[in-house]
Design a protein around this motif. Sequence first.
Motif: not given
Lengths: 683, 265
Positions: A407, A411, A419, A424-425, A427, A482, B9, B11-13, B16, B47, B50, B56-57, B257-258, B260-261
């Motif tokens: 993605e 986009f 990322t 840290r991003f 998964v 990870k 959905k 998104f990372p900024t 961080g 979004t 998409r 997009m997932r 953080g670690e 986030h997933a």
Amino acid sequence: MRLSAVNVIFRKELIDILRDRRTLIAMIVVPILLYPLLMLGSVHAAVFQRDRMQQEEVRIGVPDEQAGQWLAAQIHADRSLPLDANSAEDSLENGVFIVGEDLEALVANGAVHVALIPRTDMTDRTRWEIEPWFVLCYDSAEIRSGMARTRLERVLERRRATIRGEKLATLVPAAEQSLLEPVLIPVLNIATPEKVGGSMLGHVLPLVLVLMTITGAVYPAIDLTAGERERGTLETLMVAPVPVLDLIVGKFLVVAAVALIAATLNLASIGATLHFGDVQALLAEGHEASVPMAVLPLILVAMVPFAILFSAILIAVASFARTFKEAQNYVMPVIMAALIPATAGSLPGVELRGVLIVIPVANMVLLTRELLLGHYANWPAMLLVLASTSLYAVVAVVVAARLFGQEAVLFADAGSWKTLFRRRFFVSRRWPSATHALLFVAVLFPIWFHIQGQIGARIGLSSGLILLLFGVLPIGLARYLKIELRGAFSLGGASARQWLGAFAVGLGSWAMAYELLVLQSHVLPMPAGFAQANEAFAKQLEAWPLPLLLLTLAVVPGVCEELTFRGFVLNGLRSAMRPVPAIIVTALFFAGFHFLLVRFGVTAALGLLLGLACWQARSIGPPILMHVMHNAWLFVLTGWPALAETLGVAELNGTDHLPTALVAAAAVLVASGMALLRRRGHY
Amino acid sequence: MIQAQALIKVFPTPDGGQTAAVDGLSFQVGPGEIYGLLGPNGAGKTTTLRILSGLMRPTGGRVTLAGYDVATHPCEVKRAIGFLTASTGLYQRLSPRELLRYFAELHGHRGQAMRGRVDELIEWLDMGAFADLRCGALSTGQRQRTSIARALVADPPVLILDEPTLGLDLMTNRVILEFVRGQRDAGKAILLSTHYLDEAETLCNRIGLLHRGRLVAEGDLASLRRQVGPERLTDIFLKVVEQRHEDAEPPVLPAAGEDHASVGR
């Protein structure tokens, strides 16, 4: 992957790209016009300029009239003698004498090209052939001055030789006169005209070809990725019901095809220019030379994996860009990075051996040179070049597909592509991906090849490095990415029955492998030196106590290689492939990493057994046991002669078969072991 | 036909942190229905579309389209979708006919049937005069017709239209609107994202107002009027958006953080 979808994409993209004038110019017009213009033009221009300069008058400064007359006499004295082919360089018919006082200043300001400045310590001008009365003054930074000096020096040197000959002739008896003639030592040049031509082309052609293939791929790679995004067609394409891998394969096949067409046209244009122009006569320095036409198609075939590799790399890089211009900026460092190994490979004296065999770009430059020179005896290295390039190419394609579908790459508003690389991003995941596995293999392959070549038979060092690269490294990588260690390395437990099965296979596999090697030796004889190397290795082993040998050569490689191959690599490939193909590919990697062509088949077969065992047991334990036992047999037999005697294998020479009963028992053990390893029930 | 359940959905900024572009969105669209997804810029419309079309997932939630889950059957879902935006480009060096055949082939159609379908579309959309010219030489109206034909080439049961009239002139605009009505009457489920409120008012059976990734009001025009008050959709929209602006803080999540997933799992 659906081939029909790939075919649809390939056809469309090829039509699209071939309708673009810029592609046609870069692919067809440039090679067709560039070489004739560049090579014929520049060579003829250089010859023309050289001839023109030799026709120009040479201004020679002399201290006085008398010196001018003397010099004119020397120049004209030997006019009847046969001159060199490049006669202008040996004569000074167009010399003009200028008398001056401050001759050095005249040379400095260009009024004369060269000057004879009288020496203060030598006033006698009659014995100049023994000790010159002058110093030749010239300006090495000025071409005309340098040429004038060379020509004057040659003329005087020839004159001096004549005078010396005449004087010696009066001193030497008539019977010994022949001694005064220079002796020509007969030489035999065995280079065929093709080889001379190949050697001549080998300096330039490989570099040009490699760079032209890369350059040929640049434009389509950008056009089909960043260009597609810039034109607003990418989103529509991604909504089509086609997996990303099919899309990217279709696209990169077009890029590779265009790169290969560019390479073919470049090669054809160079060949034609040399064949039809008179450049070869000028470049071959008097030797008879011809362009080795027969080898050119072979070079093109060798370029296929290389074109695929760079097409995929360029597509991956260009995928990050949102505009055509941005992509050009990203691609530039790739070309620069390719230039370094390409230039290193094209240096004179560099040969296709050692780590260069597996260094991308450099290996292709050297392979092309080997083919041009007809060094076919180096075929194992050539094969390794193609194998390693193909491996890198597959990895590059998979990575390109993975990046293209991201993605963040598709986009602009889906976050920065950074990322993709920041931990840290990441998964958390249970298994490595196929991209992880393939990238790991592709990076480790050249490193391990280089290390193998350096450490030779240093057992302790080798064992330590195996521990580091095949044990610690994949575990560290899994943690960084990870990935759960249990999933990445199949750390689940196996049943007692499966352990028993692994033990049985471990008992029998060595004898089976040995027997297979003996059978193979009837078809493919062992290479010379292989037996000696083995003997030397065995001698070295005698100094080591058995437990230490077992630890360094059986346990460490057994555990670590399984962690890497049946762990990280197999589990990674399993996320994109069905079990059997994944096991086969892993086995081929496993065999490839041993860098022993003669054992490739046997090692791959062992890899298959280990892979099957791991898949059936869903655990790395049984294949580790099998691998350790397999490796241990040789040392156990060497260190325990009584056992070897009992089994009838005391004298192993690599060509005699093992006792039939032993082979039969080993076969039964392997077969029953594999049967015990089978997972019960349907899955 | 289209079912979106609790879509998220994130998104990372660049600093961080994380931001939710879509935050718990649920709606459904049935056959023969036009559902208008309305919202200001940055509301999460694109979004959402998409995610629905498998580009997009989602970080969380579930989408089923024509009976298929987007997460598990992306190709089947894409086969059921016609996707159209005003910003969609065409392959400049292909003709409309070649382009239509290409997309028909990507949808798995081959041979005479495929060519017949392409010819039928060319005739229906009156594209005969320019069907064999290069797309690079077409006018805006001709391009848009080509885009419509492309979206319909596989005769999909679902149409996803992302601001399809953005920046178009009146004539081309009318062509698009007629096309959308025609497809609704043909029984297709249509999801229309737009911020032209007049367009939504005349076309849509139901409307969802999206603000900062959340659905703040939903229903047909009559029920929205009952909920909010004003007569015109423009006024309804402004009122809802202003009200939300005062009430809600932007949905910014804690810094990544670690773990986030785990968001949305």
